[in-house]
Write a protein that holds these residues in place. Structure first.
Motif, PDB file in Angstrom:
ATOM      1  N   ILE A 132      -8.595   3.259   1.666  1.00 56.09           N
ATOM      2  CA  ILE A 132      -8.017   3.881   2.860  1.00 56.09           C
ATOM      3  C   ILE A 132      -9.001   4.864   3.483  1.00 56.09           C
ATOM      4  N   MET A 151      -0.307   7.497   5.000  1.00 59.30           N
ATOM      5  CA  MET A 151      -1.117   7.517   3.791  1.00 59.30           C
ATOM      6  C   MET A 151      -2.026   8.757   3.753  1.00 59.30           C
ATOM      7  N   VAL A 171       0.837  -1.204   0.000  1.00 59.86           N
ATOM      8  CA  VAL A 171       0.000   0.000   0.000  1.00 59.86           C
ATOM      9  C   VAL A 171       0.869   1.250   0.000  1.00 59.86           C
ATOM     10  N   PHE A 172       1.871   1.274   0.859  1.00 58.33           N
ATOM     11  CA  PHE A 172       2.739   2.449   0.958  1.00 58.33           C
ATOM     12  C   PHE A 172       3.536   2.645  -0.330  1.00 58.33           C
ATOM     13  N   LEU A 180      -5.251   0.225   9.234  1.00 58.02           N
ATOM     14  CA  LEU A 180      -4.362   1.365   9.036  1.00 58.02           C
ATOM     15  C   LEU A 180      -3.661   1.771  10.322  1.00 58.02           C
ATOM     16  N   LEU A 211       0.500   3.348   9.571  1.00 56.86           N
ATOM     17  CA  LEU A 211       0.363   3.332   8.114  1.00 56.86           C
ATOM     18  C   LEU A 211      -0.692   4.346   7.678  1.00 56.86           C
ATOM     19  N   THR A 219      -6.776   2.356  -4.186  1.00 55.76           N
ATOM     20  CA  THR A 219      -6.062   2.296  -2.911  1.00 55.76           C
ATOM     21  C   THR A 219      -6.527   3.402  -1.980  1.00 55.76           C
ATOM     22  N   MET A 220      -6.606   4.627  -2.509  1.00 60.38           N
ATOM     23  CA  MET A 220      -7.018   5.765  -1.688  1.00 60.38           C
ATOM     24  C   MET A 220      -8.477   5.636  -1.237  1.00 60.38           C
ATOM     25  N   ILE A 262       0.137  11.516   2.498  1.00 64.54           N
ATOM     26  CA  ILE A 262       0.370  11.360   1.056  1.00 64.54           C
ATOM     27  C   ILE A 262      -0.851  11.818   0.269  1.00 64.54           C
ATOM     28  N   ALA A 263      -2.044  11.467   0.757  1.00 69.77           N
ATOM     29  CA  ALA A 263      -3.280  11.869   0.083  1.00 69.77           C
ATOM     30  C   ALA A 263      -3.419  13.396   0.053  1.00 69.77           C
ATOM     31  N   GLY A 296       1.557   4.216  -2.892  1.00 66.10           N
ATOM     32  CA  GLY A 296       1.295   5.617  -2.591  1.00 66.10           C
ATOM     33  C   GLY A 296       2.414   6.543  -3.020  1.00 66.10           C
ATOM     34  N   THR A 301      -7.161  -1.045   4.232  1.00 60.63           N
ATOM     35  CA  THR A 301      -6.570  -1.189   2.911  1.00 60.63           C
ATOM     36  C   THR A 301      -7.400  -2.149   2.082  1.00 60.63           C
TER      37      THR A 301
END
Length: 517
Positions: free
Chosen positions: A323, A364, A281-282, A334, A360, A319-320, A367-368, A285, A328
């Motif tokens: 999340i 994430m 997942v990471f 998470l 995690l 993926t997003m 990152i989003a 991302g 995931t």
């Protein structure tokens, strides 16, 4: 950091992950097997199917940059056969004699037919006759390749024999008992033999291919009082902890699912809960479309750039979306603890650029938010998600052989993304410099603002300078009646008109109204 890596090593052992060596052992590629019979005769060479060889657990390797020092039960042909592959026959004989002495000491008294066969081989083998031996002569290419060779006896590798494995474990335990000073380990907190030299770290981009040290001391300026010329004793780490953290780190560096390279920075990441799924997942991302590039994912017919961009976007969108629902796509929580380590090469050493730990989900979420700030209109062949690597490349001169900014900017950029901190000032400045530089080769003298550079400027202005997202919109906002916004649109049209007129009249335009005003 070292404690987290030791914990991860123990997690890998508990889950029996392939390629992770036990204490006293190393995981190395073996290029061939030397088959011996009960009398110690060499009866065959079994080469590996490909150049990568078989990944095998062998007794822990010795560190050798020069001189003669044999490994146990698995080594090159110079040590196992005394074959000269480098034009140094006298040295090859010394190599064989050292291997003979060490393997005889290990296997002497071991109650196993396989052990006795190897002992008989070393007892009767003569290096001077090796070049004329029919098995060596018929497998010269494999023997002289410099690849590791292990022993094979009666349909089974000698290193798979239970008695031989027990002998190797006993030898490793003896070498750790009384061989080094006992001190309080800074990692485990226990009194144990301290590693004077730590195993090498391999796989860091730009570091020596033979490996580099993460922990080492070699000059008085770095040593504490009373620890002169003691190297590892200056910051005591037990032999077990040193082996564990280097084994874990080398595993991470060897696995694309746990590693990404951005500029000169090599980044590894892991978790001690659902590690493989969390890392996947990471990885997706910070490197959109990665899963589509994995072996087996490209079996379908070749796609055009537009389709590739859509597929990459769809993969990260999924993926997003999962999340956002709190889990995931694989159902991993998470809340699992997650670790990210950035490494840079530094001569014969590895330097730590950053070490981050959080859940995690927290990483994430940051990152989003980063991708949300980057969002801006673009062409159909371009992805919605610009990876950190792509952002760094947007600040580089595409004609340069090596980007100077990459080594400085990459680590700082990724750290700011993962911690939701302001972007490095150099990101914005370098993007502007590249915009100005691109007009030099343009007949119209228009500053070419690429999709990536425009996205960088938008994200930095929002994050670092607090500019409202209502002002810096994704697309052109024709409803915006703000005077500065309208004047800027008008000024852009005037510059474009001036450049178009000069181009149609075949006039060379040295500067536009932007340059002058």
């Amino acid at each position: 950091m070292l404690r987290s890596l030791v914990d991860y090593y123990e997690y890998l052992l508990d889950n029996e992950v392939e390629g992770v060596a036990r204490p006293g052992w190393s995981s190395v590629p073996v290029g061939a097997l030397a088959e011996v019979d009960g009398a110690g005769n060499l009866v065959g060479i079994i080469p590996a199917e490909d150049k990568a060889g078989w990944k095998r657990q062998v007794p822990q390797r010795v560190e050798r940059s020069s001189g003669v020092s044999a490994n146990l039960l698995c080594d090159t042909s110079s040590y196992l056969f005394g074959v000269d592959a480098k034009g140094k026959p006298d040295r090859a004989v010394k190599c064989f004699n050292d291997a003979k002495e060490k393997n005889t000491a290990l296997l002497k008294g071991v109650d196993s037919p396989a052990a006795r066969a190897v002992l008989a081989f070393f007892s009767r083998w003569e290096p001077s006759q090796a070049p004329d031996h029919p098995v060596i002569a018929s497998n010269k290419e494999v023997v002289l390749s410099g690849r590791n060779i292990a022993f094979y006896f009666k349909g089974k590798e000698v290193l798979e024999d239970d008695e031989v494995v027990a002998a190797v474990n006993r030898a490793a335990q003896r070498s750790n008992t009384g061989a080094a000073a006992e001190m309080r380990c800074l990692v485990t907190g226990e009194r144990a033999p301290v590693a004077r030299l730590h195993p090498k770290i391999k796989g860091v981009l730009g570091a020596q291919s033979s490996g580099a040290s993460l922990v080492s001391f070699n000059a008085a300026a770095f040593e504490s009082y009373g620890c002169e010329e003691a190297q590892g004793f200056n910051a005591p780490v037990s032999e077990y902890a040193a082996f564990a953290y280097t084994t874990a780190l080398n595993y991470l560096l060897s696995d694309p699912m746990h590693r990404v390279r951005i500029g000169d920075t090599t980044v590894v990441f892991w978790s001690v809960e659902n590690d493989r799924e969390a890392a996947s997942v990471f990885r997706e991302g910070i490197d959109p479309g990665f899963t589509l590039r994995l072996p087996g994912a490209g079996d379908s017919p070749k796609k055009n750039p537009e389709q590739q961009a859509r597929d990459a976007d769809a993969s990260l969108d999924a993926t997003m979306a999962s999340i956002a629902k709190g889990r995931t796509s694989d159902g991993v929580s998470l809340d699992v603890p997650f670790f990210v380590l950035g490494l840079d090469p530094n001569a014969a050493r590895v330097s730590v650029r950053f070490f981050l730990q959080d859940s995690l989900g927290a990483f994430m979420a940051n990152i989003a938010e980063h991708y949300k700030r980057l969002a801006i209109a673009h062409g159909p062949q371009q992805s919605n998600y610009l990876s950190p690597y792509r952002l760094v490349m947007e600040t580089q001169n595409s004609n340069a052989k090596r980007g100077d900014a990459a080594s400085i900017l990459a680590g700082a950029l990724l750290r700011s993304i993962l911690t939701d901190a302001p972007y490095p000032a150099a990101l914005y400045q370098d993007a502007l410099l590249r915009v100005r530089a691109t007009q030099d080769n343009d007949e119209k003298k228009i500053r070419k603002v690429s999709y990536g550079r425009a996205a960088i400027m938008k994200a930095v202005l929002i994050k670092n300078y607090g500019v409202s997202e209502e002002v810096l919109t994704v697309d052109l906002n024709e409803e915006n009646a703000s005077v500065p916004y309208l004047l800027d649109r008008l000024f852009s049209e005037l510059e474009q008109t001036q450049a178009d007129a000069a181009y149609l009249d075949r006039r060379k335009l040295n500067a536009t109204i932007v340059n002058r005003y």
